[in-house]
Design a protein around this motif. Structure first.
Motif, PDB file in Angstrom:
ATOM      1  N   ARG A 364      14.013  30.831  25.693  1.00  0.00           N
ATOM      2  CA  ARG A 364      14.792  31.485  26.728  1.00  0.00           C
ATOM      3  C   ARG A 364      13.952  32.575  27.388  1.00  0.00           C
ATOM      4  N   ASP A 368      16.796  36.488  30.902  1.00  0.00           N
ATOM      5  CA  ASP A 368      18.137  35.952  30.663  1.00  0.00           C
ATOM      6  C   ASP A 368      19.045  37.034  30.093  1.00  0.00           C
ATOM      7  N   THR A 370      22.508  39.464  30.796  1.00  0.00           N
ATOM      8  CA  THR A 370      23.734  39.556  31.582  1.00  0.00           C
ATOM      9  C   THR A 370      24.581  40.676  31.013  1.00  0.00           C
ATOM     10  N   ASP A 405      20.776  39.664  26.435  1.00  0.00           N
ATOM     11  CA  ASP A 405      20.853  38.210  26.342  1.00  0.00           C
ATOM     12  C   ASP A 405      21.949  37.873  25.328  1.00  0.00           C
TER      13      ASP A 405
END
Length: 515
Positions: A364, A368, A370, A405
């Motif tokens: 990943r 990444d 959020t 993440d």
């Protein structure tokens, strides 16, 4: 200054010539005041003062701006000898002009030759002095944390006497005395301020120059300085060793400067064969925004790329080949009613699945991230990890949002909670999951009342590597550690208040704010 030098507070290479410089200024001041009243030689001592100060001042100035490697003991002695001869010739010529001695001692032609040589050498010496004066001013000005006043204090011993000698020649005797005395006072004050307020023997622009030089010469990576035609202007030693006498960028790679910025890795021809490099290009831009060259750094990533390819192949084998073969073995073991074999296959399948999960997690992107709410995230993970299991798990967390993440965070908490429940022999294992906020940081704690993580496995993770005799028993703890590191956090172990292990995940600067 002497006390600072003895106690190690000042840089020896700067303090020693500074002490000599201050001593020479003091002696010249005393000598000028005494001899000027007793002899009719006028300004001879002040003119010679410039010459006597040059060696200690140039030694200090060179080290101050970071070119002290050119100042060797032999060159200092040679400079001192040259200065001594120049002063002797200067004094000798003045004594002849004042009528103290006659030219018959050396002859007119010899005296003219000596005067010519003295003028040429003095001019060369003063040219070097002025070059160093400019270097001191420019280097200090370019340093972000040094005052320009500091450079003036460094150059005032030489610049002050040069100015005074030039202005006193046509002036009246009284004005000469005033100017000369004022110069000594100004130079003495400058030397004192340089030590007491501006610390010229410690905080110097040489740090920047030597740092830039080290970045070019001390690194193990190949660095090329190119002009705007992609012609090689300068290379460091690793670039010379890897690429020989490359004259243009085309001698190094088939890519242009522009295309280098479009590739994460390139293949280049080196003296050791074809190697893979990660290019980094920095344009050299002047004050008008015009590009006049480039700095190209080539980072050798051949070994890294081989490891990446090897991991990709191993991951493919784990994903397909091993899984398919295990399915076949399990089918035959069940048909033959071989329970131990079935159990072994199940453990291998779980290990393969865990390896794939860790691999997917590590692939990943670091971007990444959020915004998630901490409390619902932890509650969901705990609910999934304890589904179908009897356990007393409590979750305490502030109602805040963080940038993180979520998949990596889920994996970490899930593994720690699942591990705490699975390895606890009690009828109802107790687990505490707690999140604490400190400014922009979050600390997650998972504590249990079980037997705890074995010290040997904790030591392996804390040491950051395994040996044939010290290694973790599964991938889970390593995966947890890698996931925490990839989120920019740290993992630590301690004893919990419940009697088992307390695992702490510290996440810094995750933009915490109220939900």
């Amino acid at each position: 200054m002497y006390r600072r030098l003895r106690h190690g507070d000042a840089r020896t290479g700067l303090a020693r010539p500074f002490v000599v410089l201050a001593a020479v200024v003091s002696l010249l001041g005393i000598g000028y005041a005494g001899l000027h009243a007793a002899t009719p030689l006028g300004n001879i001592r002040l003119g010679s003062a410039i010459l006597l100060l040059t060696v200690p001042w140039m030694t200090f100035a060179a080290r101050y701006i970071g070119i002290g490697r050119y100042v060797t003991l032999g060159r200092v002695f040679a400079g001192a000898l040259v200065v001594t001869l120049l002063v002797a010739i200067n004094v000798f010529g003045r004594l002849i002009r004042e009528g103290w001695i006659t030219t018959s001692l050396v002859g007119t032609e010899t005296l003219q030759t000596l005067n010519t040589a003295q003028s040429v050498v003095t001019l060369a010496l003063l040219t070097l002095v002025f070059a160093l004066i400019g270097g001191v001013v420019v280097a200090t000005y370019r340093h972000d944390r040094l005052s320009t006043v500091q450079s003036l204090l460094v150059v005032v011993p030489m610049a002050g006497f040069v100015f005074t000698v030039q202005t006193t020649r046509p002036a009246t005797p009284l004005l000469n005395d005033v100017l000369s005395g004022s110069t000594f006072l100004i130079v003495a004050a400058g030397l004192a301020l340089g030590v007491t307020r501006y610390d010229v023997v410690t905080r110097v622009p040489a740090t920047r120059r030597l740092g830039e030089r080290a970045a070019l010469t001390e690194t193990d990576e190949a660095i090329f300085v190119l002009d705007d035609g992609a012609r090689v202007v300068r290379v460091n030693e690793p670039a010379e060793r890897m690429f020989g006498g490359a004259q243009t960028l085309a001698d190094v790679t088939d890519h242009s400067v522009t295309s280098l910025t479009e590739h994460s890795t390139i293949t280049c021809r080196t003296t050791a064969g074809r190697r893979q490099f990660e290019p980094s290009v920095s344009p050299l831009v002047d004050e008008y925004g015009e590009t006049f060259g480039y700095t190209v750094m080539l980072i050798d990533v051949t070994d890294r790329e081989i490891r990446r390819q090897r991991l990709a192949v191993l991951n493919r084998i784990l994903r397909h080949n091993v899984r398919n073969e295990l399915d076949v073995i399990r089918a035959h073991a069940e048909e033959a009613d071989l329970a131990p074999a079935v159990d072994g296959v199940d453990r291998l399948s779980e290990l393969s699945e865990e390896a794939r999960r860790v691999q997917d997690l590590m692939e990943r992107s670091a971007a990444d991230r959020t915004e998630v709410r901490v409390r619902p995230l932890l509650e969901d993970v705990v609910a999934d990890a304890t589904a179908g299991v009897t356990a007393d798990v409590t979750v305490t967390a502030p109602d805040v949002r963080i940038q993180i993440d979520p998949e990596r965070c889920r994996y970490v908490v899930d593994h720690l909670v699942e591990n705490a429940v699975e390895h606890n022999d009690g009828e109802s294992p107790r687990v505490v999951v707690r999140a604490e906020q400190t400014g922009a940081d979050i600390r997650l704690l998972v504590a249990d009342d079980g037997p705890g993580i074995p010290e040997s496995e904790r030591a392996v993770i804390e040491a950051g590597g395994e040996t044939p005799f010290e290694h973790a028993s599964s991938l889970g703890l390593w995966g947890t550690n890698w996931a925490v590191q990839s989120m920019g956090g740290t993992l630590s172990f301690d004893e919990s208040d419940l009697g088992g292990t307390a695992v702490t995940i510290s996440l810094t600067d995750v933009a915490v704010h109220e939900a």
